[in-house]
Every structure is written in C-alpha cells, then in structure tokens.
Design an enzyme around this catalytic site. Sequence first.
Site, PDB file in Angstrom:
ATOM      1  N   HIS A   5     -23.947-112.810  53.006  1.00  0.00           N
ATOM      2  CA  HIS A   5     -24.520-112.558  54.339  1.00  0.00           C
ATOM      3  C   HIS A   5     -25.923-113.133  54.548  1.00  0.00           C
ATOM      4  O   HIS A   5     -26.744-112.539  55.259  1.00  0.00           O
ATOM      5  CB  HIS A   5     -24.504-111.047  54.683  1.00  0.00           C
TER       6      HIS A   5
ATOM      7  N   ASP B 198     -23.318-101.285  50.490  1.00  0.00           N
ATOM      8  CA  ASP B 198     -23.499-101.705  51.884  1.00  0.00           C
ATOM      9  C   ASP B 198     -23.292-100.513  52.820  1.00  0.00           C
ATOM     10  O   ASP B 198     -22.190 -99.972  52.893  1.00  0.00           O
ATOM     11  CB  ASP B 198     -22.493-102.822  52.201  1.00  0.00           C
ATOM     12  N   ASP B 199     -24.327-100.118  53.515  1.00  0.00           N
ATOM     13  CA  ASP B 199     -24.270 -99.011  54.490  1.00  0.00           C
ATOM     14  C   ASP B 199     -24.086 -97.636  53.835  1.00  0.00           C
ATOM     15  O   ASP B 199     -23.601 -96.704  54.478  1.00  0.00           O
ATOM     16  CB  ASP B 199     -23.146 -99.212  55.528  1.00  0.00           C
TER      17      ASP B 199
ATOM     18  N   ARG C 177     -31.096-107.932  53.037  1.00  0.00           N
ATOM     19  CA  ARG C 177     -30.762-108.725  51.844  1.00  0.00           C
ATOM     20  C   ARG C 177     -31.790-109.831  51.607  1.00  0.00           C
ATOM     21  O   ARG C 177     -32.173-110.111  50.467  1.00  0.00           O
ATOM     22  CB  ARG C 177     -29.372-109.358  52.021  1.00  0.00           C
TER      23      ARG C 177
ATOM     24  N   SER D 277     -20.149-109.814  56.421  1.00  0.00           N
ATOM     25  CA  SER D 277     -19.520-108.487  56.434  1.00  0.00           C
ATOM     26  C   SER D 277     -18.007-108.603  56.552  1.00  0.00           C
ATOM     27  O   SER D 277     -17.475-109.584  57.091  1.00  0.00           O
ATOM     28  CB  SER D 277     -20.053-107.659  57.598  1.00  0.00           C
TER      29      SER D 277
ATOM     30  N   ASP E  51     -28.221-101.287  51.198  1.00  0.00           N
ATOM     31  CA  ASP E  51     -28.930-102.250  52.054  1.00  0.00           C
ATOM     32  C   ASP E  51     -29.488-101.657  53.341  1.00  0.00           C
ATOM     33  O   ASP E  51     -30.380-102.215  53.952  1.00  0.00           O
ATOM     34  CB  ASP E  51     -28.028-103.460  52.375  1.00  0.00           C
ATOM     35  N   ASN E  52     -28.915-100.529  53.772  1.00  0.00           N
ATOM     36  CA  ASN E  52     -29.431 -99.837  54.967  1.00  0.00           C
ATOM     37  C   ASN E  52     -28.725 -98.485  55.045  1.00  0.00           C
ATOM     38  O   ASN E  52     -27.839 -98.187  54.239  1.00  0.00           O
ATOM     39  CB  ASN E  52     -29.218-100.657  56.257  1.00  0.00           C
TER      40      ASN E  52
ATOM     41  N   LYS F  49     -28.110 -96.397  60.233  1.00  0.00           N
ATOM     42  CA  LYS F  49     -28.119 -97.862  60.355  1.00  0.00           C
ATOM     43  C   LYS F  49     -28.468 -98.317  61.774  1.00  0.00           C
ATOM     44  O   LYS F  49     -28.058 -97.700  62.746  1.00  0.00           O
ATOM     45  CB  LYS F  49     -26.725 -98.380  59.984  1.00  0.00           C
TER      46      LYS F  49
ATOM     47  N   CYS G  35     -27.801-105.499  57.687  1.00  0.00           N
ATOM     48  CA  CYS G  35     -27.482-106.258  56.462  1.00  0.00           C
ATOM     49  C   CYS G  35     -28.336-107.492  56.182  1.00  0.00           C
ATOM     50  O   CYS G  35     -28.990-107.575  55.144  1.00  0.00           O
ATOM     51  CB  CYS G  35     -26.026-106.698  56.510  1.00  0.00           C
TER      52      CYS G  35
ATOM     53  N   LYS H 161     -20.880-109.429  48.530  1.00  0.00           N
ATOM     54  CA  LYS H 161     -21.118-109.914  49.897  1.00  0.00           C
ATOM     55  C   LYS H 161     -22.466-110.625  50.004  1.00  0.00           C
ATOM     56  O   LYS H 161     -23.488-110.049  49.660  1.00  0.00           O
ATOM     57  CB  LYS H 161     -21.078-108.710  50.845  1.00  0.00           C
TER      58      LYS H 161
ATOM     59  N   HIS I 163     -19.223-100.408  53.848  1.00  0.00           N
ATOM     60  CA  HIS I 163     -19.233-100.998  55.187  1.00  0.00           C
ATOM     61  C   HIS I 163     -17.795-100.947  55.717  1.00  0.00           C
ATOM     62  O   HIS I 163     -16.859-101.270  54.987  1.00  0.00           O
ATOM     63  CB  HIS I 163     -19.702-102.452  55.067  1.00  0.00           C
TER      64      HIS I 163
END
Length: 463
Positions: free
Chosen positions: A139, A39-40, A83, A162, A288-289, A309, A79, A137, A236
Amino acid sequence: MNSILRLSFFLLLLILVSFGTSNSFAAVRPPNIVIIFADDLGYGDLECYGHPSIKTPHLDRMAAEGMRFTDFYVAACVCTPSRAALLTGRLPIRNGMAGGQGRHVLYPNSPGGLPLEEVTIAEALKTKGYATACIGKWHLGRPKEFLPPAHGFDYFFGIPFSNDMEPEGKLPRNASGLTEPDPKWWNVSLINGKEVIEKPTDQATLTKRYTEEAIRFIRENKKKPFFLYLPHTFPHVPLFASRDFYGKSARGIYGDTVEELDWSTGQILQALQKEKLDKNTLVVFTSDNGPWLVKDLTGGSGGLLRDGKGGTWEGGMRVPAIAWWPGKIKAGTVNRELAGTMDLFSTALSLAGVEEPKDRIMDGVDMTPMLLGKGASKRDMHFFYYGDELYAIRKGQFKAHFVTHDGYSKEPPQRHDPPALYHLGHDPSEKFNVAPQYPEVIAQILEEREKHEGAMVKREPVY
Ligand code: MG
C-alpha cells in the site's frame, strides 16, 4: 628455547586472533528486526488490552515476556500514510504520502507511490548487510517502480494495497461489511517480487501463507542479520480466516481473524526460538491505525478510546504495541511513556549501527534506551494530522484539538478556537474539555504548533 618461544608466540597469536574474531563477530552481527503490523486492529482488540471475548494467548505471552505500550501512536489514521511514516521515520506531510487529489490513501489507479528519494528502514539496514523482506500488504504504490523491491526489500510476497480495492463490478452493496463475503468479488492480486502470481487471491489462506513465508525467510537468513516487515492483510475488511480459525472465536469473524494473527505471531516467536535467534532479535507487534468502526460487527474496537480509523481522536491513532527481545527487554514491563511507529526507524538504525540521514528532517526518536530499561522516552509530543492538516497535538498528558472530525462522518469538521483540551491521564476517552482550566497549557501547545508549522516543508503528493 627458541622453539618454545616460537610456540608461545604462536599460541599467544592464536588466542589474540580468536578473541578478536569473536569480538568483532559480536560487533558485526547487529540484531535482527521484525515488525509485525496488523491492519485496522483497535486499541481494545487484544486480550492483554482488555478484550473480553477475543483470545490472544501468544500476544499476551509476548507482552508478559516483553514490553507492552499504553501510549503508542501511529502517524496517520489510515493505511498509506501510516505505513509511509513507519518505514521512513518521517511525517507523511514530509514524505509525500499525506494524501492528495481528494484521496487519503493510494488507489489501484494512483500513479504515485512512496517517493524513491525517501529512505526506508530496509534501505538503511541493507547498508549493513541485512537481508530484507516485506511479506504482506504494501500500500505504498502499485506501479512496479514503487513496489517493495524499489524500496530496499530483497523479497516481497503479498498484496499491493488493501484487500477491498480491486472489487469486480458486480460487488453487492455493503459487501465489505458482510461476515461471509465471496473471495471472487474482491479480485485481489497476490504478488511475488513484482509479478502477480494469483488473482483473485484466496484470502482465507493469506495469514497462513504470510506466516510460512516469514518463517522460511527467517530460516534462510539465520546466518546474517535480517529485517522482516510483516504487514498483515487483516483485520481490514473484508474478513477471511483459514479453516482452522473460521467460526472458532467468540467474537465472530472479526475475532477469528485476530486469533489467527495471534497464532501467526506465536509461530514466528517459536521459529526464532527454535533457530536460537530470539536473544538477538527485536520483535515489535503493532497496528497501522484504529478500528474501522463504521463496519459494524466486522470492525474492531478502540476499547475506552474515543472513535476509530479515519479520525484524530485517540481511537484512530493510539494502537496496541508490544516489543519482545528476551534477555534485553525486561519481561512484563508496561511502558506508559509516549512512543510511536515513527520511532522504529531511528531505533532500527541505532541497533544496526547505521547513521540517520542528515539531509532531511526526521520525526522519530531512538527508543533503544527505553526498550533496554536504560532511559526515558525522548518523545514528549505527538502530532495528529488528518491528510496534510494538523488537527491536534499531544504534549505530555494534554492533547489540544484545533479541528475535530469523527472518522468517516459526513458532518463537516469542527474548528476550535481556543482549542479543545483533554487530559489523557485523567480522561483517556476525551470526554471532558478542560480548556478553560488550563490557559497556560493551551498557550504552550499553540507555541509548539507555530514552531512546527513554521518550519514545515510539505512534499506535494502524487496520489
Ligand atoms: Mg489500516
């Protein structure tokens, strides 16, 4: 004579039956699929993508034994929509997760989630008897009717959104940017199935517990095909690492969390090898980003890519990606073709022998020939949406921006007519607008935009 004949017939039958069984066994045992989703995590945050002070020996080994992508994209720069696109193979604008009601991601009080009419990888693979798990996660909707069990996952262990989204009232200002936040401030719920089992979650132990759960799932399901979706909570912010990793990296707490994810991935690959499943399992690691740059030291790095992001510059949507499948994917391959998370849907279904849904428009392509070294990428374009607005299109090496806006900038978006044009081969950092030199490229991309937008049917989001 009669008995000899009967015996030969019996032996022949036995041979045929065993041959048929072993063959049909191979045919009915499609490969396992594991998707590990950071994540991130930015394009520049792994050692094998050039980071000088974060050590990622396990991911580097995964890349050395598999395929490392240079031009791999997510479908959104934040996010939730990212996803949704991975799991459905469809652009967020089509699947109802592009954002709305002034929000770009789902919040704890959002009434909606990924619409139940959408088909996820998990649902599709279940039709072929796959065991499915989402560990990490989610989300894609907090109400129980949108949690992973409603979307084809047999098992869910993780957090609903998150790790900064349920803060208690007294949260200090800028707490998410602190390097030593108090876990109690965040008050995150840990869920098993549909029920909360811990609140606040001890976030420092999350990566370890996800890893244990993932390995247990692999062991318990080794006799049938499985799909494991492992969307990690980190890096994240707020950042937490376990005692074994906290304070150990040369890149501070951000590096600690990435090194723990690296360790986790190593554990999973090792478990697959130990269970002799590695030759029949495709593992993909990606993010994811892009990096959350406004978090300063607790945000990551897009390397030489511009921005991060929350934006549609390359740094927001081009991510590290590694595919591993010993004996099938040629070791040490660097893949410079266009690919992305939406292609994982078509790829997974193709490998499992499941037909794609015919009643909707799909946005991914099957990467199998490319992964197996049997063909080129079937993708030559990528669409960069910000919410439900198309900001840019990449076609081949050129990327045209119709609108630009830095992630989390308070400045208004800038509109470009004619579009700003960058040659990503010559200029991966998007520094030099070459629009005046390539009017024919701009014309082609504008034509693609008209085609794409003309046929677009937006699904109204419930955010
Ligand atoms: Mg993210």
